[in-house]
Write a protein that holds these residues in place. Structure first.
Motif, PDB file in Angstrom:
ATOM      1  N   GLN A  11       0.829  -1.203   0.000  1.00  0.00           N
ATOM      2  CA  GLN A  11       0.000   0.000   0.000  1.00  0.00           C
ATOM      3  C   GLN A  11       0.867   1.257   0.000  1.00  0.00           C
ATOM      4  OE1 GLN A  11      -3.279   0.316  -0.497  1.00  0.00           O
ATOM      5  NE2 GLN A  11      -2.987  -1.865  -0.963  1.00  0.00           N
ATOM      6  N   ILE A  12       2.125   1.108   0.339  1.00  0.00           N
ATOM      7  CA  ILE A  12       3.031   2.261   0.363  1.00  0.00           C
ATOM      8  C   ILE A  12       3.813   2.378  -0.937  1.00  0.00           C
ATOM      9  CG2 ILE A  12       5.094   3.169   1.521  1.00  0.00           C
ATOM     10  CD1 ILE A  12       3.800   2.636   4.074  1.00  0.00           C
ATOM     11  N   ARG A  13       4.293   1.237  -1.410  1.00  0.00           N
ATOM     12  CA  ARG A  13       5.028   1.226  -2.675  1.00  0.00           C
ATOM     13  C   ARG A  13       4.136   1.728  -3.803  1.00  0.00           C
ATOM     14  NH1 ARG A  13       6.333  -4.714  -1.949  1.00  0.00           N
ATOM     15  NH2 ARG A  13       8.174  -4.757  -0.618  1.00  0.00           N
ATOM     16  N   PHE A  30      -3.922  -0.633  -8.932  1.00  0.00           N
ATOM     17  CA  PHE A  30      -3.742  -1.191  -7.602  1.00  0.00           C
ATOM     18  C   PHE A  30      -3.931  -0.180  -6.477  1.00  0.00           C
ATOM     19  CE2 PHE A  30      -1.874  -4.435 -10.216  1.00  0.00           C
ATOM     20  CZ  PHE A  30      -2.365  -5.573  -9.616  1.00  0.00           C
ATOM     21  N   HIS A  31      -3.939   1.090  -6.796  1.00  0.00           N
ATOM     22  CA  HIS A  31      -4.023   2.067  -5.711  1.00  0.00           C
ATOM     23  C   HIS A  31      -5.198   3.020  -5.779  1.00  0.00           C
ATOM     24  CE1 HIS A  31      -0.245   0.653  -4.254  1.00  0.00           C
ATOM     25  NE2 HIS A  31       0.372   0.937  -5.378  1.00  0.00           N
ATOM     26  N   ILE A  77       5.331   8.722 -10.432  1.00  0.00           N
ATOM     27  CA  ILE A  77       4.510   9.804  -9.872  1.00  0.00           C
ATOM     28  C   ILE A  77       3.013   9.609 -10.116  1.00  0.00           C
ATOM     29  CG2 ILE A  77       6.366  11.505 -10.040  1.00  0.00           C
ATOM     30  CD1 ILE A  77       4.739  12.676 -12.473  1.00  0.00           C
ATOM     31  N   ALA A  78       2.643   8.448 -10.679  1.00  0.00           N
ATOM     32  CA  ALA A  78       1.249   8.237 -11.098  1.00  0.00           C
ATOM     33  C   ALA A  78       0.254   8.498  -9.968  1.00  0.00           C
ATOM     34  CB  ALA A  78       1.073   6.825 -11.644  1.00  0.00           C
ATOM     35  N   GLY A  99       3.875  -1.631  -5.998  1.00  0.00           N
ATOM     36  CA  GLY A  99       3.013  -2.154  -4.937  1.00  0.00           C
ATOM     37  C   GLY A  99       2.060  -3.217  -5.432  1.00  0.00           C
ATOM     38  N   ILE A 100       2.448  -3.938  -6.473  1.00  0.00           N
ATOM     39  CA  ILE A 100       1.597  -5.013  -6.976  1.00  0.00           C
ATOM     40  C   ILE A 100       1.852  -6.263  -6.129  1.00  0.00           C
ATOM     41  CG2 ILE A 100       1.032  -6.410  -9.000  1.00  0.00           C
ATOM     42  CD1 ILE A 100       2.204  -4.190 -10.696  1.00  0.00           C
TER      43      ILE A 100
END
Lengths: 308, 339, 321
Positions: B87-89, B120-121, B170-171, C227-228
């Motif tokens: 969740q941080i990466r 994913f985020h 930076i997405a 973060g995958i």
């Protein structure tokens, strides 16, 4: 009289296409380059990737075939010679490569790597050969017992020295150094550069130094040529080019060099913006309709620029 | 004073080599604030890349041990689970790698690789993701973003690939970006553009940047604070002004002196004796730089060197800097110290 | 794309020509010909045999014979089988579908084993599961196919009796019924399984190494930096890149299988082209032998072409306009 004179050198690589893989076009890697190297000097060829600087160097040792033009080494045109006829000249012209990790055969011992050119040209007894190799190892600052080691046992800088020792054994007159310090750390780079200068003095070598780091080129070269898309855009004494660049591309390159003085930041950024603007506005002053740089014209005895 | 985003305390990263662990990053502490560029500089083998990967926890965890604290917004991310770390990466911390050709998946389009981050985020719809990706490509200065969206990495030039790499980092608007040698594989003109781009993005997003590089001139151009690493340790740390106008540690001074510039024209360059020690066999007890400055007497070094604050925010390891002077070099002799 | 395929077909012409010359020369070099058998027969006079030879064109210079043979092939005529007394094409046509069916089932089984095994041992390398798979691989590499096939035949065909020991279909069922197809499948399973269990190890090893390789590639690190989760990294990144060379290898795999059927069909008395090939050599039915060799050669070239096409489809870097 110059040691090496390159006259309107062109190296074009064919692009094949269509059903029968016929030649549809050419990549003009080097497109009409002329310059001259005097004995004992260091001449720098600088440019970005794809500018044709390496191709030019390789054409001199026939690693690339010249499409047209002349490569005069001591008055003899190398470009017309066959591979076999080149043999005596190969002894006089040696090459040092960029990557000290991949340019040495990992399965050979240092002694065999250094002796390889020697064995091609001279018949020496085992004892003589050993003595000779020890002498050159000593010259490049490596201990005699490194002779029986393999390249992977050395650091990057040491490997580059092995490459240099190999180039030296045949007592060449001209060394083509293709990005010899680009893969090295600054402190190691300093060692190798110093050392290239020492060798130059001792063996009266002439260098064709190919690089992209303008700081290094400025440091080591007497004269230099700036290449852009296969053409020389500016050529002459290094000092003059750095102090007084005339072509927009040279200006851009020089403006791009990061400055060690952090107080110059603002100034540098503004300079880059200015140059970029000039590049856009005055394009036709520097390049013809096809985007090709013009032919070089002298602006002084020691400085030539590609202007309309 | 901006508030710190990342605080690193006594970070130690050890690699397992033949069943034994060796420290590649050795008790490193520093912090990064909003809107700040902290440069970590040193030669290959000094542990700077290992440090970058440790912050993201991207090392092969079967062979790596990370100790100490990495506090991201007050939360120690060394001890959190892999799932929490994910969740941080990419979301909170982005990273830009050196070689953009190998760092991008050759079989995936540029658009897909950037969108992956959003998938994913965020909960954006397919169309929204596409729009955001094109916006990102525009932001990093790609001339025809809609076309590039469907292109593969091999169809782009080195500079364009690095821009894509940046837009991946930076997405999700991370508050921290680690740039690991972002310009090393690029030409000078492109290098200047990429650094400029990073600064302009920072202006908009206020992100903190950790810039890992071996190139001191790049540091001088963009950094606010500088951390000089040698043999896994921080040997000097200070503002860019302190480091470039008043460098103290012998290593920093030697590095600066060995750079060819207009002043060194045709003169001999300064050479540092010896080699960077390997992590397997180095003397960790005394000053790690002492073997490379043998003319400085032993008693000039501290027994177990510590960082000393010599001026506000200016830290230097070991006392040897007080006694350091450059050895005079004689022309003609090769004094490189290599056997 | 079509241009590329077409060009590859054109390149195949000289290759096939050279192959045909070699095949023809080898056939001519073999002792005896189709009439050697009857020439032993004392009831037939040597003159009659000469006459027969003359009629069959066997006394003509080699290039005339070759010319006749090759122009026949171009027109789809491989000559007449001397033992079966019908055109070679018909002899082969009777059996070719059996062989294709066997090869197809073998291929499916090969990948069915290879892909999960390769993925498991690559992803969890150096764990017990990897050690089991690798151990199996070593066994597979060390076991010759014909011995393994004989053991399989003995155990599952004779001792346990789960599978038939010969033929391609039971004689008790009628063609075109459901039972007929079940019986066909029942006959093909044992030979296909035997080949697949051995042939799969190459692919398993290849896939395992590819996965381990890709696991530590820079782009995988980039994917992790986004973060995958690990599972998704495998499905989205590592697998695609690792399966690419496997997919490209498919064509060559087919080529290998075509050769493998010769042994396996003979062991399982499976009436396919491979078995026909062996029996035709015994009977000196050279028109059949040369036709089969030509066919296998053509299949090999097609296999390599297939590999190139697959590669250009799945890898954007070699995609052709």
């Amino acid at each position: 009289m110059g040691l090496l004179k390159i006259d309107d050198l062109k190296v074009h690589f064919p692009i094949r296409g269509g059903f029968f893989r016929t030649i549809v076009d050419y990549v003009k890697a080097v497109d009409g380059v002329s310059f001259e190297l005097n004995e004992g000097e260091t001449y720098g060829l600088v440019g970005e990737s794809g500018s044709g600087k390496s191709t030019t160097g390789k054409a001199v040792v026939k690693l690339n075939d010249a499409t047209s033009g002349r490569i005069l080494f001591e008055g003899q045109d190398l470009s017309k010679l066959s591979f076999g006829q080149m043999k005596p000249f190969r002894k006089d012209i040696q090459m040092i490569f960029q990557d000290p990790y991949s340019s040495l055969n990992p399965k050979k011992r240092v002694v065999d790597i250094i002796a390889e050119p020697l064995r091609n040209y001279e018949r020496l007894s085992v004892g003589e050969e050993k003595k000779m190799i020890q002498k050159y190892l000593d010259k490049v600052g490596l201990s005699p017992d490194s002779m029986y080691k393999y390249p992977h046992e050395f650091s990057g800088g040491q490997r580059q020295r092995i490459g240099i020792a190999r180039a030296l054994t045949l007592k060449p007159k001209l060394i083509i150094a293709d990005e010899p310090v680009s893969a090295l750390d600054v402190s190691v780079q300093a060692q190798v550069l110093n050392f290239l200068q020492d060798l130059q003095e001792e063996f009266k070598l002439t260098y064709l130094f190919i690089g992209h780091d303008l700081g290094v080129i400025r440091h080591i070269c007497d004269r230099m040529g700036v290449m852009y898309r296969g053409r020389l855009v500016e050529e002459g004494i290094s000092e003059e080019i750095y102090e007084n660049p005339q072509h927009i591309y040279t200006k851009r390159l020089i403006a791009s060099i990061p400055d060690l003085n952090h107080e110059m930041r603002e100034k540098k950024t503004n300079l880059r913006k200015r140059v970029a603007k000039e590049y856009e506005q005055n394009h036709s002053k520097y390049f013809d309709d096809l985007g090709r740089a013009y032919d070089l014209k002298p602006i002084s005895n020691t400085h030539r620029v590609a202007l309309r | 004073m901006e508030k710190p985003i990342l605080q690193i305390e006594n970070l130690t990263t050890s690699f397992k080599i033949k069943d034994k662990y060796y420290m590649a990053v050795d008790h490193v502490s520093f912090s990064v604030s909003e809107n700040e560029i902290v440069a970590v500089v040193g030669e290959s083998g000094c542990g700077k890349s290992a440090l970058a990967l440790s912050i993201m926890r991207l090392h092969n965890n079967q062979r790596t041990k990370i100790e100490g604290e990495i506090k991201y917004r007050e939360r120690n991310i060394v001890t959190i689970s892999e799932g929490q770390m994910n969740q941080i990466r990419g979301k909170e911390i982005g990273i830009i790698f050196q070689e953009p050709l190998t760092a991008l998946n050759p079989l995936m389009t540029v658009g897909d690789q950037i969108e992956e981050n959003l998938t994913f985020h965020t909960k954006l719809s397919k169309e929204k993701k596409r729009l955001r990706t094109i916006e990102l490509l525009t932001q990093v200065g790609i001339p025809s973003p809609t076309r590039t969206y469907d292109q593969f990495p091999h169809e782009l030039s080195g500079g364009m690939r690095q821009r894509v790499m940046i837009s991946i980092a930076i997405a999700c608007n991370p508050s921290l970006v680690i740039a690991d040698e972002p310009t090393t594989a690029l030409d000078v003109t492109i290098q200047a553009q990429i650094l400029e781009l990073l600064k302009s993005i920072q202006k908009e997003t206020k992100m903190g940047i950790i810039l890992i590089t071996h190139d001191l001139s790049v540091v001088a151009e963009v950094a606010d604070r500088v951390i000089v690493m040698y043999a896994g340790q921080v040997v000097e740390m200070g503002t860019v002004k302190q480091i470039f106008t008043k460098p103290l540690h012998p290593y920093t001074r030697s590095l600066l002196k060995s750079i060819p510039s207009q002043a060194t024209n045709k003169k001999r360059l300064h050479v540092i004796d010896g080699m960077v020690p390997s992590i397997v066999n180095m003397n960790r007890e005394s000053c790690r730089f002492s073997p490379r400055i043998p003319w400085i007497p032993c008693n000039a070094h501290e027994e177990s060197p510590e960082l000393h604050e010599v001026a506000p925010d200016h830290w230097v390891r070991c006392t040897c800097y007080k006694h350091f002077y450059f050895k005079g070099l004689q022309r003609g002799e090769i004094t490189n110290g290599i056997t | 794309m079509w241009k590329f395929i077409l060009r590859r077909f054109f390149v195949m012409i000289p290759q096939l020509f050279i192959l045909s010359l070699i095949v023809f020369a080898l056939a001519k070099q073999m002792p005896g010909d189709a009439l050697t058998g009857i020439s032993m027969d004392p009831r037939i006079s040597p003159e009659r045999i000469y006459e027969l030879r003359e009629k069959a064109g066997l006394n003509d210079p080699w290039y005339e014979q070759y010319g006749r043979w090759i122009s026949g092939i171009i027109h789809g005529d491989f000559g007449k089988s001397y033992t079966h007394k019908i055109p070679v094409t018909e002899v082969i046509a009777e059996r070719i579908w059996n062989t294709v069916f066997l090869a197809l089932i073998t291929l499916i089984l090969t990948y069915l084993f290879a892909i999960p095994m390769g993925i498991l041992s690559g992803r969890y390398n150096d764990t017990w599961i990897d050690k089991i798979v690798t151990g199996y691989n070593y066994l597979g590499f060390a076991t010759p196919l014909f011995i393994f096939a004989l053991i399989m035949l003995f155990v599952f065909g004779f001792s346990v009796g789960w599978f038939p020991t010969g033929g391609s279909v039971s004689s008790k069922v009628d063609a075109q019924t459901f039972e007929y197809y079940v019986s066909k499948l029942h006959h093909v399973i044992l030979p296909a399984l035997s080949t697949a269990l051995i042939a799969t190890v190459g692919t398993v090893q290849y896939l395992r190494n590819e996965i381990i390789d890709n696991k530590f590639k820079d782009y995988t690190r980039t994917a992790r930096s986004k973060g995958i989760p690990d599972n998704k990294i495998y499905t989205r990144h590592i697998l695609r890149n690792s399966l690419l060379p496997i997919a490209a290898f498919l064509g060559y795999e087919i080529t290998g299988l075509v050769g493998g059927t010769v042994i396996i069909e003979t062991i399982f008395s499976y009436p396919g082209v491979g078995q026909l090939f062996i029996s035709s050599i015994g009977l000196r039915d050279f028109s059949v032998v040369t036709a089969i060799v030509m066919m296998l050669g053509f299949a090999t070239l097609l296999g390599t072409l297939l590999s190139d096409i697959i590669l250009s489809l799945v890898d954007p870097r070699v995609r052709v306009e």
